[in-house]
Design a protein around this motif. Structure first.
Motif, PDB file in Angstrom:
ATOM      1  N   LYS A  50       0.858  -1.188   0.000  1.00  0.00           N
ATOM      2  CA  LYS A  50       0.000   0.000   0.000  1.00  0.00           C
ATOM      3  C   LYS A  50       0.888   1.231   0.000  1.00  0.00           C
ATOM      4  O   LYS A  50       1.347   1.667   1.048  1.00  0.00           O
ATOM      5  CB  LYS A  50      -0.904   0.011   1.229  1.00  0.00           C
ATOM      6  CG  LYS A  50      -1.862  -1.157   1.273  1.00  0.00           C
ATOM      7  CD  LYS A  50      -2.628  -1.149   2.583  1.00  0.00           C
ATOM      8  CE  LYS A  50      -3.490  -2.392   2.717  1.00  0.00           C
ATOM      9  NZ  LYS A  50      -4.093  -2.478   4.048  1.00  0.00           N
ATOM     10  N   ILE A  51       1.118   1.781  -1.189  1.00  0.00           N
ATOM     11  CA  ILE A  51       2.028   2.917  -1.315  1.00  0.00           C
ATOM     12  C   ILE A  51       1.330   4.062  -2.046  1.00  0.00           C
ATOM     13  O   ILE A  51       0.601   3.839  -3.005  1.00  0.00           O
ATOM     14  CB  ILE A  51       3.333   2.497  -2.026  1.00  0.00           C
ATOM     15  CG1 ILE A  51       4.345   3.642  -2.047  1.00  0.00           C
ATOM     16  CG2 ILE A  51       3.077   1.951  -3.401  1.00  0.00           C
ATOM     17  CD1 ILE A  51       5.741   3.228  -2.490  1.00  0.00           C
ATOM     18  N   LEU A  52       1.540   5.260  -1.531  1.00  0.00           N
ATOM     19  CA  LEU A  52       1.015   6.473  -2.159  1.00  0.00           C
ATOM     20  C   LEU A  52       2.187   7.374  -2.520  1.00  0.00           C
ATOM     21  O   LEU A  52       3.128   7.513  -1.740  1.00  0.00           O
ATOM     22  CB  LEU A  52       0.118   7.250  -1.196  1.00  0.00           C
ATOM     23  CG  LEU A  52      -1.172   6.609  -0.727  1.00  0.00           C
ATOM     24  CD1 LEU A  52      -1.814   7.474   0.353  1.00  0.00           C
ATOM     25  CD2 LEU A  52      -2.123   6.425  -1.887  1.00  0.00           C
ATOM     26  N   GLU A  73      -4.636  15.906   0.425  1.00  0.00           N
ATOM     27  CA  GLU A  73      -4.459  14.665  -0.331  1.00  0.00           C
ATOM     28  C   GLU A  73      -4.203  13.478   0.594  1.00  0.00           C
ATOM     29  O   GLU A  73      -4.784  12.405   0.408  1.00  0.00           O
ATOM     30  CB  GLU A  73      -3.341  14.846  -1.356  1.00  0.00           C
ATOM     31  CG  GLU A  73      -3.743  15.825  -2.442  1.00  0.00           C
ATOM     32  CD  GLU A  73      -2.586  16.327  -3.276  1.00  0.00           C
ATOM     33  OE1 GLU A  73      -1.421  15.938  -3.013  1.00  0.00           O
ATOM     34  OE2 GLU A  73      -2.846  17.121  -4.188  1.00  0.00           O
ATOM     35  N   VAL A  74      -3.342  13.653   1.577  1.00  0.00           N
ATOM     36  CA  VAL A  74      -3.086  12.563   2.526  1.00  0.00           C
ATOM     37  C   VAL A  74      -4.378  12.217   3.264  1.00  0.00           C
ATOM     38  O   VAL A  74      -4.731  11.040   3.394  1.00  0.00           O
ATOM     39  CB  VAL A  74      -1.962  12.933   3.524  1.00  0.00           C
ATOM     40  CG1 VAL A  74      -1.854  11.875   4.623  1.00  0.00           C
ATOM     41  CG2 VAL A  74      -0.630  13.084   2.806  1.00  0.00           C
ATOM     42  N   SER A  75      -5.099  13.237   3.710  1.00  0.00           N
ATOM     43  CA  SER A  75      -6.344  13.009   4.453  1.00  0.00           C
ATOM     44  C   SER A  75      -7.410  12.315   3.625  1.00  0.00           C
ATOM     45  O   SER A  75      -8.267  11.625   4.178  1.00  0.00           O
ATOM     46  CB  SER A  75      -6.894  14.341   4.978  1.00  0.00           C
ATOM     47  OG  SER A  75      -6.002  14.884   5.915  1.00  0.00           O
ATOM     48  N   SER A  76      -7.361  12.456   2.320  1.00  0.00           N
ATOM     49  CA  SER A  76      -8.353  11.789   1.477  1.00  0.00           C
ATOM     50  C   SER A  76      -8.089  10.286   1.355  1.00  0.00           C
ATOM     51  O   SER A  76      -8.985   9.527   1.002  1.00  0.00           O
ATOM     52  CB  SER A  76      -8.419  12.442   0.095  1.00  0.00           C
ATOM     53  OG  SER A  76      -7.282  12.133  -0.676  1.00  0.00           O
ATOM     54  N   PHE A  77      -6.876   9.842   1.673  1.00  0.00           N
ATOM     55  CA  PHE A  77      -6.528   8.423   1.590  1.00  0.00           C
ATOM     56  C   PHE A  77      -6.295   7.767   2.945  1.00  0.00           C
ATOM     57  O   PHE A  77      -6.364   6.551   3.069  1.00  0.00           O
ATOM     58  CB  PHE A  77      -5.258   8.225   0.745  1.00  0.00           C
ATOM     59  CG  PHE A  77      -5.448   8.501  -0.707  1.00  0.00           C
ATOM     60  CD1 PHE A  77      -6.022   7.561  -1.544  1.00  0.00           C
ATOM     61  CD2 PHE A  77      -5.049   9.712  -1.252  1.00  0.00           C
ATOM     62  CE1 PHE A  77      -6.203   7.818  -2.883  1.00  0.00           C
ATOM     63  CE2 PHE A  77      -5.221   9.977  -2.592  1.00  0.00           C
ATOM     64  CZ  PHE A  77      -5.800   9.036  -3.415  1.00  0.00           C
ATOM     65  N   CYS A  78      -5.976   8.561   3.962  1.00  0.00           N
ATOM     66  CA  CYS A  78      -5.567   8.012   5.255  1.00  0.00           C
ATOM     67  C   CYS A  78      -6.378   8.609   6.397  1.00  0.00           C
ATOM     68  O   CYS A  78      -6.748   9.774   6.357  1.00  0.00           O
ATOM     69  CB  CYS A  78      -4.088   8.326   5.501  1.00  0.00           C
ATOM     70  SG  CYS A  78      -2.986   7.785   4.186  1.00  0.00           S
TER      71      CYS A  78
END
Length: 138
Positions: A50-52, A73-78
Motif C-alpha cells: 500500500k504505497i502512495l 491529499e493525505v487526508s483523502s486516503f488516510c
C-alpha cells in the motif's frame, strides 16, 4: 507490534530502513507515503503493498515549493489513526512532511531515515514505474 506514536507533541519519530521494512512486511503499517516528486518516484520506489506518491514539494522555475494540497491529499486516503511511514529521497522532505502530519493530528506517523537512497543502498527491494501503487499525478 507497538505504536509508531513514540513522540511527544509534533516531534517526528525516525526509523531506520530495516525497521521500516519490517513494519511494512509485517502488515503493521497501513500506508507507505512517498513524498518525492512524481519524476523521482517513477525512477524507482520502495516495494510496499500500500504505497502512495503524494509530493510534499514541487519543482518550479523558481525552485522547490511546498505542495499546498499535501494535507488534503493525505487526508483523502488516510485516517489520523492509520500507522504511516513517510519517505523521500534522503529523509529531509519526509521529516518535514511527518512533522506536518503530526501537527495536523495524525497519531502513528514515522519518517524513514535516509529515505529511498538508504533503502536502495541496503538492497531492500525497489519497484519501477507506477505498478502496484497509487500515484497521484499532477
Amino acid at each position: 507490534m507497538g505504536s509508531l506514536d513514540k513522540s511527544s507533541g509534533s516531534q517526528a519519530v525516525t526509523l531506520d530502513v530495516v525497521e521500516a521494512k519490517h513494519l511494512i512486511q509485517s502488515g503493521y503499517v497501513n500506508v507507505y507515503i512517498d513524498v518525492r516528486t512524481v519524476e523521482e518516484y517513477k525512477k524507482g520506489h520502495v516495494e510496499a503493498e500500500k504505497i502512495l506518491n503524494i509530493p510534499y514539494m514541487f519543482n518550479t522555475p523558481e525552485g522547490m515549493v511546498k505542495n499546498p494540497e499535501f494535507m488534503k491529499e493525505v487526508s483523502s486516503f488516510c485516517k489520523v489513526e492509520d500507522p504511516l511511514i513517510v519517505d523521500c529521497q534522503s529523509g529531509v522532505r519526509s521529516l518535514h512532511a511527518t512533522a506536518d502530519l503530526l501537527k495536523c493530528g495524525f497519531k502513528n506517523v514515522a519518517n524513514m531515515g535516509g529515505g529511498y537512497l538508504a533503502w536502495n543502498e541496503k538492497g531492500l527491494g525497489i519497484k519501477m514505474g507506477n505498478r502496484r501503487c497509487k500515484s497521484l499525478q499532477y
